[in-house]
Design a protein around this motif. Sequence first.
Motif, PDB file in Angstrom:
ATOM      1  N   ASP A 424       9.027 100.331  17.089  1.00  0.00           N
ATOM      2  CA  ASP A 424       9.478  99.574  15.921  1.00  0.00           C
ATOM      3  C   ASP A 424       9.062  98.139  16.220  1.00  0.00           C
ATOM      4  O   ASP A 424       9.664  97.457  17.041  1.00  0.00           O
ATOM      5  N   THR A 425       7.982  97.690  15.575  1.00  0.00           N
ATOM      6  CA  THR A 425       7.375  96.411  15.942  1.00  0.00           C
ATOM      7  C   THR A 425       7.790  95.317  14.977  1.00  0.00           C
ATOM      8  O   THR A 425       7.496  95.369  13.798  1.00  0.00           O
ATOM      9  N   THR A 429       3.470  87.399   9.672  1.00  0.00           N
ATOM     10  CA  THR A 429       2.119  86.910   9.371  1.00  0.00           C
ATOM     11  C   THR A 429       1.733  85.770  10.316  1.00  0.00           C
ATOM     12  O   THR A 429       0.597  85.681  10.770  1.00  0.00           O
ATOM     13  N   ASP A 525      14.479  84.777  10.942  1.00  0.00           N
ATOM     14  CA  ASP A 525      15.153  86.072  10.824  1.00  0.00           C
ATOM     15  C   ASP A 525      16.502  86.023  11.536  1.00  0.00           C
ATOM     16  O   ASP A 525      16.633  85.382  12.579  1.00  0.00           O
TER      17      ASP A 525
HETATM   18  C1  6R9 Z   1       4.238  92.054  10.123  1.00  0.00           C
HETATM   19  C2  6R9 Z   1       4.954  91.587   8.905  1.00  0.00           C
HETATM   20  C3  6R9 Z   1       7.575  89.202   8.287  1.00  0.00           C
HETATM   21  C4  6R9 Z   1       9.045  89.564   8.134  1.00  0.00           C
HETATM   22  C5  6R9 Z   1       9.852  89.245   9.356  1.00  0.00           C
HETATM   23  C6  6R9 Z   1      11.010  90.228   9.228  1.00  0.00           C
HETATM   24  C7  6R9 Z   1      10.360  91.454   8.637  1.00  0.00           C
HETATM   25  C8  6R9 Z   1       8.719  92.712  10.073  1.00  0.00           C
HETATM   26  C9  6R9 Z   1      10.024  94.071  11.147  1.00  0.00           C
HETATM   27  C10 6R9 Z   1      10.811  93.245  10.332  1.00  0.00           C
HETATM   28  C11 6R9 Z   1      12.709  94.265  11.111  1.00  0.00           C
HETATM   29  C12 6R9 Z   1      10.674  95.055  11.966  1.00  0.00           C
HETATM   30  N1  6R9 Z   1       9.966  92.427   9.663  1.00  0.00           N
HETATM   31  N2  6R9 Z   1       8.739  93.712  10.953  1.00  0.00           N
HETATM   32  N3  6R9 Z   1      12.151  93.349  10.314  1.00  0.00           N
HETATM   33  N4  6R9 Z   1      12.032  95.105  11.905  1.00  0.00           N
HETATM   34  N5  6R9 Z   1      10.019  95.912  12.750  1.00  0.00           N
HETATM   35  O1  6R9 Z   1       5.742  92.300   8.335  1.00  0.00           O
HETATM   36  O2  6R9 Z   1       4.672  90.299   8.495  1.00  0.00           O
HETATM   37  O3  6R9 Z   1       4.763  90.321   5.969  1.00  0.00           O
HETATM   38  O4  6R9 Z   1       4.862  88.158   7.310  1.00  0.00           O
HETATM   39  O5  6R9 Z   1       6.801  89.716   7.214  1.00  0.00           O
HETATM   40  O6  6R9 Z   1       9.187  90.972   7.963  1.00  0.00           O
HETATM   41  O7  6R9 Z   1      11.946  89.728   8.330  1.00  0.00           O
HETATM   42  O8  6R9 Z   1      10.240  87.899   9.373  1.00  0.00           O
HETATM   43  P1  6R9 Z   1       5.231  89.594   7.184  1.00  0.00           P
END
Ligand code: 6R9
Length: 697
Positions: A424-425, A429, A525
């Motif tokens: 779970d990554t 951006t 976040d």
């Molecule tokens: C790669 C991507 C970023 C925002 C980030 C967060 C949410 C992304 C997540 C996650 C929980 C994960 N986010 N991956 N929340 N678990 N594995 O998504 O980039 O479109 O810029 O969004 O997405 O809130 O701050 P982007």
Amino acid sequence: MVSEAQIAVHWREEEYIDPPAKFIAQANAADPDILERFSEEHFPDCFKEYADLLTWDAGWDTMLDTSNAPFWKWFVGGRLNACVNCVDRHLETKPDKAAFIWIPEPEDEDTQEITYQELYDRVNEFAALLRDSGGVETGDRVTFHLPMVPELPVSMFACARLGVIHSEVFGGFSGAACGGRIADSQSKILVTMDGYYRNGELIDHKAKADEAVEEARRQGHEVDKVLVWRPHPGQYASQSPIVDGRDFFVDEVLEDYRGQVVDPVSMPAEAPLFLMYTSGTTGRPKGCEHSTGGYLAYVAGTSKYYQDIHPDDTYWCFADIGWITGHSYIVYGPLALGTTSVMYEGVPTYPDAGRPWRIAERLGVNIFHTAPTTIRMLRKLGPDEPQRYDYHFKHMTTVGEPIEPEVWRWYHDVVGKDEAVIVDTWWQTENGGFLGSTLPALQPMKPGSCGPGVLGVYPVIYDENGDEVEAGSGTAGNICIRNPWPGIFQGIWGQPERFVETYYEKYCRDPDSKDWHDWPYFAGDGAVQAADGYFRILGRVDDVINVAGHRLGTKELESATITVDEVAEAAAVPVMDELRGRAVEMYVSLKPGLSPSKEIEEKVTKAIENEIGKIARPKTVWIVSDMPKTRSGKIMRRVIAGISNFADVGDVSTLANPEIVDEIQHHVQSEKVARGETPRELTPEELEEIKAFGQAE
Ligand code: 6R9
């Protein structure tokens, strides 16, 4: 008692799940020694290991230059070309290996395999065209507005070869959204496509180019040339007229460049490779500027250790290249490692919810990577489909949003058939690559938690006062990264002050300091850290709902809601409430074949009361057919919040499904009017709050 600065966390701890032995036996990172090599005492030199995955024209003399804090520079003095690293250098050993396997959406159309040799040839020809017909020079920007077609990575690598900065705008965005990004980056050239398939429909895409040029002009910027790719040379799939002297069919112009080879430009490590725009609700979109050396090293390293890509894997990241995930983990990371990357043109459920699994079976995909929104959709429409197909994943990824444990388990048990490891990554951006994840063979999985910081990334949670929130305290706060890493963006195109203000000002200890320790990166976040060091991301801090002084994370409310069997997706938003300040409204969509009922609404309310408490009890549960979503499938809560509060829904031009907005608005507002629940007129402050709610995207 939870203070204003904190977010209440009611989640219960989930159990660990160990990676399968078969996975561990073959993993790229199986020796725990790697954790030590990337520990803080070896920072920043540990990242040599990532940089060594690349081929450099000249080695760097400074690993990390902090002299212009917080504009970090990595591998200074080093030179390289990203196209050479992803294409040329694989020709010697594997010219006939597929670099991309492209699957068109119509199921009766042929899959295309593009070998590394073919990719090299096509990239060179297009680079020659861009340089000689387009007149672009190293350092110029070129905007693409391309869907999921092989011409997109071809265009990216052609730019990279010339040291030209590409800026891909998600194909689903409107012409106006594209035009704003063209003007912001001052691109003289727009690369587009005549049409493409989406959900069984041939979309006229070129029409958007005309709107884009118009919008750029309105913002004072002139586009010189529009280059139009056509997948079927000679056949034009658009109704929009060709403007003489401005629009050119790439297939026609390419005739003059057949067989040409362009010398790659050796670029400084810190030269920008591309821009990726990300937008909030206010202000200009932010063009995140990613570097050549640091970025490429970071995506290569994380692809190797976190995606566990081996040369012979068939790797499918089911995302759009118009999203950062696609840039890093469809194109640059996998190709830097010389693997085969699968690209699919269309929607997951076309023509039915078995499509992804048929593709996986036919191509022998063994690494699968997608977003919770896709997982939820496939679970909703075809919960038993995966078992009908004979594919076997060793590794799966979820990215983009917090994943509800309920959905995680379906992904693991049904999609992964209990035999795949999951990462779970968590990242953004702005970050270039992963920030939080388990190292798949070395750290157990925990549903709903991304895991600890990745190799060489040291996160921390701060409260509003800048005090550290301790792991295991059960209290959430703002997740920050204490240190720079090679994938971090280098700035916002043309807005250096905004870069510092948005990401560094909040927790900076000394604005004059040149020491990175004084500049934690503020991710925006909310998160909570368990005693074991694993982070659970609650979503954007602006997604929090304050009910009578209790700050509730939207994700918690949604996770509770999704435990109701009938529910496929859920979104929580605040409504102004005379009694409690704010109350929660839940929006849910149901699994197919089910009709809305009072009973389901009551089940949702019960589930929230049970999992979180009476305080979070929703004022209303709205059952809708779908949610408004961004290109990466994130639910646009601010749009729903606007509807619930009879406020402006704001800009919907960057929605993947803007048509849903009117439908929900009509349904919810007419019902509210009928019930006599029209809210009083909101104050300017309240309107501002609603507008700012859930700015994610
Ligand atoms: C790669 C991507 C970023 C925002 C980030 C967060 C949410 C992304 C997540 C996650 C929980 C994960 N986010 N991956 N929340 N678990 N594995 O998504 O980039 O479109 O810029 O969004 O997405 O809130 O701050 P982007």
